[in-house]
Design an enzyme around this catalytic site. Structure first.
Site, PDB file in Angstrom:
ATOM      1  N   LYS A 110      -7.038  -1.201  11.796  1.00  5.78           N
ATOM      2  CA  LYS A 110      -6.490  -1.372  10.404  1.00  5.78           C
ATOM      3  C   LYS A 110      -5.149  -0.567  10.095  1.00  5.78           C
ATOM      4  O   LYS A 110      -4.268  -1.010   9.600  1.00  5.78           O
ATOM      5  CB  LYS A 110      -7.285  -1.518   9.433  1.00  5.78           C
ATOM      6  N   HIS A 150      -2.514   9.957  -0.737  1.00  6.41           N
ATOM      7  CA  HIS A 150      -2.611   8.638  -1.257  1.00  6.41           C
ATOM      8  C   HIS A 150      -2.349   8.815  -2.800  1.00  6.41           C
ATOM      9  O   HIS A 150      -1.774   7.959  -3.346  1.00  6.41           O
ATOM     10  CB  HIS A 150      -3.906   8.159  -0.732  1.00  6.41           C
ATOM     11  N   ASP A 191       4.652 -14.550  11.779  1.00  6.46           N
ATOM     12  CA  ASP A 191       3.179 -14.961  11.280  1.00  6.46           C
ATOM     13  C   ASP A 191       2.234 -13.892  11.533  1.00  6.46           C
ATOM     14  O   ASP A 191       1.769 -13.671  12.795  1.00  6.46           O
ATOM     15  CB  ASP A 191       2.924 -16.275  12.110  1.00  6.46           C
ATOM     16  N   GLU A 250       0.820  -1.304  -0.064  1.00  4.20           N
ATOM     17  CA  GLU A 250       0.056   0.117  -0.083  1.00  4.20           C
ATOM     18  C   GLU A 250       0.803   1.205  -0.094  1.00  4.20           C
ATOM     19  O   GLU A 250       1.657   1.306   0.758  1.00  4.20           O
ATOM     20  CB  GLU A 250      -1.006  -0.033   1.297  1.00  4.20           C
TER      21      GLU A 250
HETATM   22  C1  MEV Z   1      -5.998   2.764   5.239  1.00  5.88           C
HETATM   23  O1  MEV Z   1      -5.023   1.709   4.879  1.00  5.88           O
HETATM   24  C2  MEV Z   1      -5.955   3.030   6.745  1.00  5.88           C
HETATM   25  C3  MEV Z   1      -6.746   4.096   7.244  1.00  5.88           C
HETATM   26  O2  MEV Z   1      -8.062   3.924   6.820  1.00  5.88           O
HETATM   27  C4  MEV Z   1      -6.711   4.275   8.742  1.00  5.88           C
HETATM   28  C5  MEV Z   1      -7.593   4.826   9.254  1.00  5.88           C
HETATM   29  O3  MEV Z   1      -8.762   5.174   8.899  1.00  5.88           O
HETATM   30  O4  MEV Z   1      -7.239   5.426  10.670  1.00  5.88           O
HETATM   31  C6  MEV Z   1      -6.437   5.392   6.656  1.00  5.88           C
END
Ligand code: MEV
Length: 455
Positions: A297, A411, A313, A82
């Site tokens: 995430k 991004h 892992d 990413e």
């Molecule tokens: C994207 O890979 C991760 C985000 O969505 C984390 C977040 O929203 O805090 C940008």
């Protein structure tokens, strides 16, 4: 002594990066080569790892810069597909340095093995029988792996839980806590549970069904904290979406007056605005599982990248993280964000961290070996501390972007390159096509194809 600050790293060619990395880490270029040369895991080695091998699969490996953890500079290899993750973490590590860097700790590296005991006639009597034999059960486990014992590891405790209600009714669960030192520990724990099972059956009169480690390794925790001086949070976005790497080398400017503008034309954000925006964003994740999943995430973007780079892992780490995030019955944020008495931003992250530096893929994979060497990691605990620091930095990068200019701005510049490549661009054309799409604000394969075709 490693120096994790390499100015202009992103501008160098791949070869120059290798040279500057060797200089900064005081390592030989040959030792580092597996980090920058793709496909070094030979199919013959891969074949020893999993079944039906026909090939190996590569992912980008970038270097997280600027990390200072417990006073030590660390260059951190990160494997991730990413865009923005490596640059975002590096930039936040740079800000964190202004507050002394990251301060991390770990608990003892204790894993939990579970034995599910069914068909026990008298659960109370069974519990008593196991407690009375606790010491000899632990001694039996220690006899299985004398080397681990010699290294300071070994069986630590037996804990009993009665599951009163389940689809099959009541049953007993035996937890074996086992200090696995620098191993991830799955093999040691699973072996110990399987070896112990006959004695548990004899003591309880029951049947030991499952014998397996728990990935909710909440006895093996890593914790990290950072303090960001509020003034270094101020920044200004450029009016156009240029192709400079996201965050990595972006200049931190002083606040531009009280108000702030936001949107495509750019804007300026005071340190207080950024700090409060991050705290407000955290509050959302603290109470709402829908947001907490995305927030966590973002943390795992950083965590997994290092876990994968070191051959660990990552499914185990993911499972442990999310189970821990739901430990009180409601899924919540793994991190916290607030301010101290001086108004500085304070972030913390706590999560289970079952990683090893011996055995498994960490030993077999040449890139994993080089990654551990580059970080100068001597124990699994040190690795765990680095990983949570990267997770916290990554979380802050995401929250800072979300709370200010939005995530797409940063991004898009890197994403545009991928779109350009997908449309068939190569060499210099990748940058050219990406730059034009970003300037136009249209980042799509069909547009990239048209630009490539001179339209
Ligand atoms: C994207 O890979 C991760 C985000 O969505 C984390 C977040 O929203 O805090 C940008």
């Amino acid at each position: 002594m490693t120096n994790s600050r390499i100015a202009g790293f992103y501008k160098l060619s791949l070869d120059e990066r290798l040279d500057s990395l060797a200089k900064a880490s005081e390592m030989d270029v040959e030792e580092l080569a597996p980090l920058l040369t793709s496909g070094l895991l030979a199919a013959q080695e891969a074949e020893k790892m999993v079944e039906n091998v026909v090939a190996t699969h590569n992912l980008p490996l970038g270097i997280g810069l600027n990390f200072k953890i417990n006073g030590v500079d660390r260059l951190v290899p990160m494997v991730i597909e990413e865009p923005s993750v490596v640059a975002g973490a590096s930039f936040m590590a740079k800000l964190a340095r202004k507050g002394g860097g990251f301060f991390a700790t770990t608990s003892a590296p204790e894993m939990i093995g579970q034995m599910q005991v069914l068909d026990v006639a008298d659960i109370h009597a069974a519990k008593m029988a196991i407690y009375e034999e606790r010491d000899s059960l632990l001694a039996e486990v220690d006899g299985i792996d004398p080397i681990l014992k010699k290294l300071g590891g070994g069986a630590r405790d037996i804990e009993l839980r009665v599951i009163e209600s389940s689809p099959i009714g009541e049953f007993l669960v035996v937890h074996l806590t086992y200090d696995v030192r620098d191993a991830m520990g799955a093999n040691a724990v699973n072996t110990a549970c399987e070896k112990l099972a006959p004695r548990i059956e004899a003591l309880t009169g029951g049947r030991v069904h499952l014998k397996i480690l728990s990935n909710l390794s909440d006895r093996r925790m890593a914790r990290v904290r950072c303090v960001i001086p509020v003034e270094v949070l101020a920044f200004e976005t450029a009016p156009s979406l240029g192709l400079s790497p996201v965050g990595g080398e972006k200049q931190v400017l002083p606040p531009q007056g009280e108000g702030f503008r936001k949107g495509a034309e750019g804007g300026s954000f005071s340190g207080e605005q950024v700090r409060d925006g991050i705290i407000e964003a955290y509050a959302f994740a603290a109470v709402d599982p829908y947001r907490a999943a995305t927030h966590n995430k973002g943390i795992m973007n950083g965590v997994d990248a290092v876990v994968i780079a070191t051959g660990n892992d990552w499914r185990a780490i993911e499972a442990g993280a999310h189970a821990y995030a739901a430990r009180d019955g409601k899924y919540t944020s793994l991190s916290t964000w607030g301010k101290d008495v001086d108004g500085n931003l304070v972030g913390t992250l706590e999560m289970p961290m079952a990683v090893g530096i011996v055995g498994g893929a960490t030993k077999v994979h040449p890139t994993a070996q080089a990654a551990l060497k580059l970080m100068g990691v001597k124990t699994a605990s040190e690795l765990a501390e680095i990983i949570v620091a990267v997770g916290l930095a990554q979380n802050m990068a995401a929250l800072r972007a979300l709370a200010t200019e939005g995530i797409q701005r940063g991004h898009m510049s890197l994403h545009a390159r991928q779109v350009a490549i997908a449309a068939g661009a190569s060499g210099e054309m990748v940058e050219k096509v990406a730059a034009q799409m970003v300037t136009e604000g249209v980042v799509r394969v069909d547009r990239a194809e048209k630009i490539l075709g001179g339209r």
